[in-house]
Write a protein that holds these residues in place. Structure first.
Motif, PDB file in Angstrom:
ATOM      1  N   LEU A   1       0.797   4.007  -3.033  1.00  0.00           N
ATOM      2  CA  LEU A   1       0.521   5.487  -2.815  1.00  0.00           C
ATOM      3  C   LEU A   1       1.704   6.520  -3.057  1.00  0.00           C
ATOM      4  CD1 LEU A   1      -1.676   4.918   0.454  1.00  0.00           C
ATOM      5  CD2 LEU A   1      -2.390   5.587  -1.845  1.00  0.00           C
TER       6      LEU A   1
ATOM      7  N   ALA B   1      -6.142   9.035   0.647  1.00  0.00           N
ATOM      8  CA  ALA B   1      -4.882   8.245   0.499  1.00  0.00           C
ATOM      9  C   ALA B   1      -4.074   8.122   1.761  1.00  0.00           C
ATOM     10  CB  ALA B   1      -3.789   8.961  -0.485  1.00  0.00           C
TER      11      ALA B   1
ATOM     12  N   GLU C   1       1.615   7.332  -6.308  1.00  0.00           N
ATOM     13  CA  GLU C   1       0.230   7.952  -6.699  1.00  0.00           C
ATOM     14  C   GLU C   1       0.377   9.493  -6.379  1.00  0.00           C
ATOM     15  OE1 GLU C   1      -2.998   5.984  -5.067  1.00  0.00           O
ATOM     16  OE2 GLU C   1      -2.853   4.417  -6.748  1.00  0.00           O
TER      17      GLU C   1
ATOM     18  N   THR D   1       1.009  -1.230   0.001  1.00  0.00           N
ATOM     19  CA  THR D   1      -0.039   0.036   0.046  1.00  0.00           C
ATOM     20  C   THR D   1       0.748   1.074  -0.047  1.00  0.00           C
ATOM     21  OG1 THR D   1      -1.620  -1.259   1.117  1.00  0.00           O
ATOM     22  CG2 THR D   1      -1.775   1.284   1.123  1.00  0.00           C
TER      23      THR D   1
END
Length: 304
Positions: free
Chosen positions: A24, A199, A27, A20
């Motif tokens: 992130l 997020a 992103e 994760t």
């Protein structure tokens, strides 16, 4: 006092969190970064570098439960003018790996000194939010050097924890599990702008498998505050659940009159995500040398 390092409950929980985290990071990160791991007395510390390769760095330390990704909105505006080191603090969920217990403020500040030494920082501007602010102060109190200025954003160590703070934290934890629309709505009710950060909420939920074992910050005595010899600015959330902003500002005006202390209207303890543009401006214009393209701060809300 903690007798074990912070850690994930299992290897599989750690691997899920890292998946994760890495997604992130791709992103969210608005500028190219280099990931660097440096060794300290208490473990390996992950740093994300951005900006110029030379010059005095800005070092970003998140609060409890946070890591470098909490500063994603800060990387581009800061990296345009300064080298930036966004840190995964030891003892918090992230890609740093704690190998020894951290039981005292001196030990917490010690890993930061080791990190600054490892990256060759000589005059860093350390920016610490909440627990990260306490870490930055402890580094200075330990005689660590290598720091030219501190920006403390609603920091720990300057007021006792009260039921109000624990209720705020509990409300945030409960609201974080709500559907997105309800969670965003609860951000205003709970006074916690982080709940609007989808997020970061996803990352926080992934980190529920992490067991944080770090010391609680005691309250600084007046003489301990006066020990700090570097320029310090303190940004306080007007509606902070951690502290009484007016009381802390008044106290610091009496015992540390050289510090720049500002209460930021309309913000709470989540000040770094509620007013990122203001915090960036304050970083780049403190302790007085403005960088190109940055206007001097408006001191109208400043308590001296």
């Amino acid at each position: 006092m903690p007798d074990r390092p912070s850690s994930f409950v299992s290897d599989s929980a750690r691997d899920k969190y890292y998946a994760t985290y890495d997604r992130l990071l791709r992103e969210l990160w608005p500028v190219p970064v280099d990931a660097v791991d440096v060794e300290t007395r208490a473990g390996s510390v992950r740093i994300h570098r951005a900006g110029p390769t030379t010059g005095d760095p800005v070092v970003l330390l998140a609060g409890a439960g946070g890591n470098a990704l909490a500063w994603y909105r800060y990387m581009e505006p800061l990296a345009r003018r300064r080298p930036v080191l966004a840190v995964d603090p030891l003892g918090e969920p992230g890609r740093s790996v704690q190998t020894r217990p951290l039981a005292t403020g001196a030990e917490v500040g010690g890993w930061l000194t080791d990190m600054l030494d490892a990256v060759g920082a000589e005059r860093a501007h350390v920016v610490g939010s909440s627990y990260g602010g306490w870490t930055a102060v402890e580094q200075q109190r330990g005689g660590g050097g290598r720091v030219a200025a501190l920006t403390l954003v609603d920091p720990g160590g300057f007021a006792p924890l009260t039921g109000r703070f624990y209720r705020w934290a509990l409300a945030g934890a409960i609201a974080s599990m709500l559907p997105r629309t309800l969670r965003h709505r609860m951000a205003g009710v709970a006074g916690n702008g982080t709940l609007r950060e989808d997020a970061l909420m996803e990352l926080m939920l992934a980190g529920r498998s992490f067991r944080r074992r770090l010391p609680m910050p005691p309250i600084y005595a007046d003489e301990q505050v006066r020990e700090l010899s570097v320029p310090v600015q303190v940004l306080l959330g007007e509606r902070s659940a951690l502290l009484d902003a007016e009381a802390v500002a008044a106290r610091l005006a009496g015992i540390a009159p050289s510090w720049r202390v500002e209460i930021v209207p309309g913000t709470g303890h989540a000040l770094p995500v509620e007013a990122p543009d203001l915090v960036v401006e304050r970083i780049l214009t403190f302790p007085g040398q403005a960088w190109p393209g940055i206007a001097p701060p408006n001191h109208s809300a400043t308590h001296r």
